[in-house]
Write an enzyme that holds these catalytic residues in place. Structure first.
Site, mmCIF file in Angstrom:
data_model
loop_
_atom_site.group_PDB
_atom_site.id
_atom_site.type_symbol
_atom_site.label_atom_id
_atom_site.label_comp_id
_atom_site.label_asym_id
_atom_site.label_seq_id
_atom_site.Cartn_x
_atom_site.Cartn_y
_atom_site.Cartn_z
ATOM 1 C CE1 TYR A 51 24.921 -35.874 -23.966
ATOM 2 C CE2 TYR A 51 26.559 -34.663 -22.693
ATOM 3 C CZ TYR A 51 26.122 -35.192 -23.892
ATOM 4 O OH TYR A 51 26.892 -35.047 -25.019
ATOM 5 C CG ASP A 65 35.909 -34.648 -26.493
ATOM 6 O OD1 ASP A 65 35.766 -35.807 -26.927
ATOM 7 O OD2 ASP A 65 35.030 -33.772 -26.595
ATOM 8 C CG ASP A 92 29.330 -37.366 -26.965
ATOM 9 O OD1 ASP A 92 29.265 -37.724 -28.153
ATOM 10 O OD2 ASP A 92 30.124 -36.488 -26.563
ATOM 11 C CG ASP A 94 32.861 -39.271 -29.512
ATOM 12 O OD1 ASP A 94 32.311 -38.340 -28.892
ATOM 13 O OD2 ASP A 94 33.902 -39.812 -29.113
ATOM 14 C CG HIS A 119 24.761 -36.564 -29.088
ATOM 15 N ND1 HIS A 119 26.034 -36.268 -29.519
ATOM 16 C CD2 HIS A 119 24.741 -36.267 -27.774
ATOM 17 C CE1 HIS A 119 26.745 -35.818 -28.503
ATOM 18 N NE2 HIS A 119 25.992 -35.813 -27.422
ATOM 19 C CD GLU A 121 30.806 -35.459 -32.581
ATOM 20 O OE1 GLU A 121 31.924 -34.945 -32.690
ATOM 21 O OE2 GLU A 121 30.246 -35.633 -31.488
ATOM 22 C CB CYS A 129 36.209 -30.358 -27.510
ATOM 23 S SG CYS A 129 35.089 -29.308 -26.566
ATOM 24 N NE ARG A 164 28.703 -32.143 -31.644
ATOM 25 C CZ ARG A 164 29.705 -32.186 -30.780
ATOM 26 N NH1 ARG A 164 29.559 -32.807 -29.624
ATOM 27 N NH2 ARG A 164 30.858 -31.626 -31.063
ATOM 28 C CD GLU A 194 28.715 -28.302 -29.278
ATOM 29 O OE1 GLU A 194 27.898 -27.530 -28.734
ATOM 30 O OE2 GLU A 194 29.293 -29.218 -28.674
ATOM 31 C CG ASN A 216 26.570 -28.366 -25.201
ATOM 32 O OD1 ASN A 216 26.524 -28.490 -23.981
ATOM 33 N ND2 ASN A 216 27.685 -28.569 -25.887
#
Length: 304
Positions: A51, A65, A92, A94, A119, A121, A129, A164, A194, A216
């Protein structure tokens, strides 16, 4: 020479392995790699995938983040890591780094980088984050546009697009379930919810959603740390450990640096270090030497 300078497994085969793993009945474990060398270690130990965390990339650049990193930075790190491992790499992405068209471009760039999936989101752009308070999610319709653009841009059908949702901590688990079902209908291969808190919440989500699910297991966040075996028994298909290796490394680095600062030497830290011989083993130094000797086996004659 095979597998020396780059992975022996093609990007297409890694994507096929990832896709198949999600329906294999065995949970796919993806520890985070903060650099390519860690990815090689993850493969050697026997995990199913690697990952690449956006939070780790941000931290590695000395940034929080909060959506400050770019597609170019993320794809560059993804390519560096995917190049050295035969395992599939999930990255990731975002919110897709912009509007729906940007999410579509993100898919093509990540495909070209050799990663196996990404992924996206449903947070408002720029994001933060997922285990911090104060998050906001876009309306479901906006995420469906983002996700639809990404799915339409995909060229390799085995490239995994994971959706996500951060809605559980904002709108509640039932709302997150509704979003997950809508995202699956829009073409998401995998759903990442998440900041679920307890095994009971993971069980509730699994019972309500039929598509593959990702958990996660990040430290110091809102989720209870649940073993891979328990997650598999609940019915989860994949689990990530996004920041674990960076946290381990940074703790060790800070401890060592403070010891050197205080004492003026690293002499009493040697038993906490990876030995040079182990590093060379991981890097396959001997194989490089053999390759080098095979190629540069000529002799020079005269003074030319």
């Amino acid at each position: 020479m095979t597998g020396l300078l780059a992975a022996a497994t093609s990007a297409a085969d890694k994507r096929a392995a990832f896709k198949a793993g999600l329906t294999s009945g065995s949970i796919q474990r993806f520890p985070g790699a903060f650099n390519p060398l860690v990815a090689k270690l993850i493969q050697e130990i026997g995990f199913e995938g690697v990952y690449v965390s956006g939070a780790v990339l941000s931290a590695d650049l000395g940034l929080p983040d909060i959506g400050l990193t770019t597609l170019t930075e993320a794809a560059g790190r993804g390519q560096q890591i995917a190049r050295v491992t035969d395992l599939p790499v999930l990255i990731d992405a975002d919110t897709g780094f912009g509007e729906p068209m940007s999410a579509a471009r993100t898919v093509t760039v990540m495909e070209d980088a050799g990663v196996a999936g990404l992924h996206l989101e449903d947070q408002v752009n720029p994001k933060r984050c997922g285990h911090l308070d104060g998050k906001a999610v876009v309306p479901t319709e906006d995420m469906l546009r983002r996700l639809g653009a990404a799915v339409a841009a995909r060229r390799d059908p085995n490239f995994v697009i994971c959706a996500r949702t951060d809605a559980a901590g904002i709108e509640g688990i039932d709302a997150a379930v509704d979003r997950a079902e809508a995202y699956a209908d829009a073409g998401a291969d995998l759903i990442f919810t998440e900041a679920l808190r307890t095994p009971a919440e993971f069980e509730k989500f699994r019972a309500a959603v039929s598509v593959p699910l990702l958990a996660n297991m990040t430290e110091f966040g809102k989720s209870e740390l649940i073993s891979a075996q328990t997650l598999e028994a609940i019915g989860y298909n994949a689990v990530i450990y996004p920041v674990t290796t960076l946290r381990l490394a940074m703790f060790a680095a800070e401890t060592g640096l403070r010891r050197i600062f205080d004492t003026g030497t690293q002499a009493d830290l040697l038993d906490r270090m990876q030995h040079r011989s182990r590093l060379y083993e991981l890097l396959r130094y001997e194989r490089y030497n053999e390759f080098d000797s095979d190629i540069f086996n000529f002799t020079l004659r005269g003074n030319r």
